[in-house]
Design a protein around this motif. Structure first.
Motif, PDB file in Angstrom:
ATOM      1  N   SER A  72       0.828  -1.209   0.000  1.00 55.04           N
ATOM      2  CA  SER A  72       0.000   0.000   0.000  1.00 55.04           C
ATOM      3  C   SER A  72       0.860   1.257   0.000  1.00 55.04           C
ATOM      4  N   HIS A  73       0.850   1.965  -1.109  1.00 46.71           N
ATOM      5  CA  HIS A  73       1.577   3.223  -1.219  1.00 46.71           C
ATOM      6  C   HIS A  73       0.566   4.335  -1.491  1.00 46.71           C
ATOM      7  N   ARG A  74       0.320   5.152  -0.460  1.00 49.76           N
ATOM      8  CA  ARG A  74      -0.677   6.220  -0.557  1.00 49.76           C
ATOM      9  C   ARG A  74      -2.047   5.696  -0.978  1.00 49.76           C
ATOM     10  N   GLY A  75      -2.399   4.514  -0.443  1.00 49.29           N
ATOM     11  CA  GLY A  75      -3.727   3.994  -0.657  1.00 49.29           C
ATOM     12  C   GLY A  75      -3.947   3.267  -1.965  1.00 49.29           C
ATOM     13  N   VAL A  76      -2.870   2.979  -2.707  1.00 47.62           N
ATOM     14  CA  VAL A  76      -3.018   2.216  -3.949  1.00 47.62           C
ATOM     15  C   VAL A  76      -2.184   0.945  -3.849  1.00 47.62           C
ATOM     16  N   ASP A  77      -2.461   0.001  -4.711  1.00 47.36           N
ATOM     17  CA  ASP A  77      -1.800  -1.298  -4.676  1.00 47.36           C
ATOM     18  C   ASP A  77      -0.431  -1.209  -5.349  1.00 47.36           C
ATOM     19  N   ARG A  78       0.508  -0.673  -4.593  1.00 46.66           N
ATOM     20  CA  ARG A  78       1.857  -0.468  -5.121  1.00 46.66           C
ATOM     21  C   ARG A  78       2.862  -0.564  -3.979  1.00 46.66           C
ATOM     22  N   PHE A 100       6.511  -0.056  -1.842  1.00 51.34           N
ATOM     23  CA  PHE A 100       7.261   1.132  -1.453  1.00 51.34           C
ATOM     24  C   PHE A 100       8.550   0.698  -0.763  1.00 51.34           C
ATOM     25  N   ARG A 101       9.509   1.585  -0.725  1.00 50.62           N
ATOM     26  CA  ARG A 101      10.813   1.286  -0.118  1.00 50.62           C
ATOM     27  C   ARG A 101      10.821   1.715   1.343  1.00 50.62           C
ATOM     28  N   VAL A 102      11.464   0.927   2.182  1.00 51.51           N
ATOM     29  CA  VAL A 102      11.552   1.244   3.608  1.00 51.51           C
ATOM     30  C   VAL A 102      12.992   1.508   4.043  1.00 51.51           C
ATOM     31  N   GLY A 103      13.927   1.550   3.081  1.00 52.55           N
ATOM     32  CA  GLY A 103      15.319   1.804   3.422  1.00 52.55           C
ATOM     33  C   GLY A 103      16.044   0.531   3.813  1.00 52.55           C
ATOM     34  N   GLU A 104      17.315   0.670   4.069  1.00 57.03           N
ATOM     35  CA  GLU A 104      18.152  -0.502   4.346  1.00 57.03           C
ATOM     36  C   GLU A 104      17.977  -1.035   5.753  1.00 57.03           C
ATOM     37  N   TYR A 105      17.647  -0.133   6.720  1.00 57.09           N
ATOM     38  CA  TYR A 105      17.592  -0.562   8.113  1.00 57.09           C
ATOM     39  C   TYR A 105      16.292  -0.108   8.790  1.00 57.09           C
ATOM     40  N   PRO A 106      15.152  -0.689   8.416  1.00 59.26           N
ATOM     41  CA  PRO A 106      13.914  -0.346   9.124  1.00 59.26           C
ATOM     42  C   PRO A 106      13.986  -0.790  10.583  1.00 59.26           C
ATOM     43  N   GLU A 107      13.166  -0.178  11.421  1.00 56.76           N
ATOM     44  CA  GLU A 107      13.236  -0.446  12.852  1.00 56.76           C
ATOM     45  C   GLU A 107      11.838  -0.696  13.421  1.00 56.76           C
ATOM     46  N   LEU A 108      11.790  -1.519  14.460  1.00 58.10           N
ATOM     47  CA  LEU A 108      10.546  -1.796  15.162  1.00 58.10           C
ATOM     48  C   LEU A 108      10.569  -1.089  16.510  1.00 58.10           C
ATOM     49  N   TYR A 109       9.629  -0.172  16.706  1.00 51.35           N
ATOM     50  CA  TYR A 109       9.496   0.560  17.970  1.00 51.35           C
ATOM     51  C   TYR A 109       8.444  -0.135  18.822  1.00 51.35           C
TER      52      TYR A 109
END
Length: 357
Positions: free
Chosen positions: A193-199, A201-210
């Motif tokens: 989901s990218h801005r509400g459409v079926d596409r 998206f990139r989250v970068g090399e080091y996403p994090e869980l808070y």
């Protein structure tokens, strides 16, 4: 089908490793794109007897018209008796969708408002979600938010980097939540989901869980703590003052720290990392002045700017009963919150440039 099952397996293994020590019976997933994340963990949760509610903002008809795999994922999740998919769920108004229901974990992966990148809008979304989550979170439950590297603010090493982040811990503290931990997050499902459409998206090399939760008396690591700072200007006693403390006790001892710690509640860590003596010529006062840099950190309870400023006021009152304070330096609002690592770089420069006359 075999490949899909293998995909579910590795995701489930990854999920099980993140299970917390608190009892986990009910999980709510918010804003789940095409439901791919919930579909990927459904089997693992069912095997552990954990119920799952997967939720999205769209109604069912709209969701299935936008997302190609909506129906497939819906049927997969719903195939377990203790799992369900709920449509028309606003993650910022969870109580309206889940009355009299508490969840042990509430997850929201990569929240983002539907327009172009806008820090203000994304911060509002994050804050509103965290406030909403507290209404349906069990006392020992946790809120998990996956964010792109740098978005949350914990990895910031300068004030500017923190100001450019979404300041996740700050908004959590505003709603009574404490940032418990930040962990690396490995994406093993379809980002759909990218801005509400079926596409994707990139989250970068080091996403994090808070990981957030209500305070329970357990301290959190320094990098997760929110801090506020202020200066305390204490006039050294002259020979005519009837003071029980010597100049050396005040300027180089622990007198001030001990007074501060007697005022600040348990769960707030107090540090006085720097002090500086100003001569009477520099300040225009009758005696020399010691300037203390006082830092409050939310180690076991959330720290907000408002609560830190209350501590500052109480400290000035208590110190003022025993020592003279520099009048024109009292009553100044504490700094905006920042994460502990931001305190270190440039601290000496900041302190020396902000306590001049």
């Amino acid at each position: 089908m075999a490949m899909f099952s293998f995909f579910l397996l590795i995701t489930a293994l990854n999920y099980s490793l993140s299970l917390t020590r608190a009892p986990l019976r009910k999980v709510l997933v918010c804003g789940d794109g095409d439901l791919s994340y919930s579909a990927s963990i459904a089997c693992s949760l069912a095997d552990k007897g954990i119920s799952l509610v997967a939720s999205v903002l769209e109604d069912r008809e709209k969701h299935q018209s936008v997302y190609e795999k909506s129906r497939t994922h819906y049927e997969h999740i719903s195939s377990w008796e203790n799992h369900k998919v709920k449509f028309n769920v606003d993650a910022t108004k969870l109580a309206s969708s889940f009355q009299n229901t508490k969840f042990d974990r509430i997850e929201f992966n990569f929240p983002h408002w539907r327009g172009k990148t806008n820090h203000k809008r994304n911060r509002e979304l994050l804050s509103d979600f965290l406030m909403s989550a507290t209404d349906v979170l069990s006392p020992e439950g946790e809120v998990h938010i996956a964010l792109c590297e740098g978005q949350g603010g914990v990895s910031a090493t300068t004030s500017e980097e923190f100001r450019q982040s979404w300041k996740a811990a700050q908004f959590a503290a505003d709603h009574g939540l404490l940032l418990k931990s930040v962990l690396p997050y490995e994406v093993r499902y379809n980002l759909s989901s990218h801005r509400g459409v079926d596409r994707g998206f990139r989250v970068g090399e080091y996403p994090e869980l808070y990981i957030f939760g209500f305070p329970n008396g357990t301290g959190v690591e320094e990098r997760c703590q929110l801090c506020c700072r202020h200066e305390l200007h204490v006039s050294l006693p002259d020979t005519d003052d009837n003071c029980e403390f010597s100049e050396d006790d005040i300027a180089h001892g622990n007198v001030i720290q001990n007074i501060i710690r007697s005022v600040v509640p348990d769960g707030i860590n107090v540090d006085v990392p720097m002090r500086r003596v100003l001569s009477s010529e520099e300040t225009g006062c009758d005696t020399n002045t010691v300037v203390f840099l006082v830092v409050y950190c939310g180690e076991k309870i959330p720290l907000t700017r408002a609560s830190a400023d209350k501590y500052r006021s109480n400290v000035e009152y208590e110190v003022g009963k025993q020592l003279r304070l520099r009048a024109n330096r009292m009553g100044r609002l504490v700094s905006r919150p920042f994460h502990f690592p931001v305190l270190q770089p440039g601290l000496l420069l900041w302190f020396s440039s902000h306590n001049e006359t």
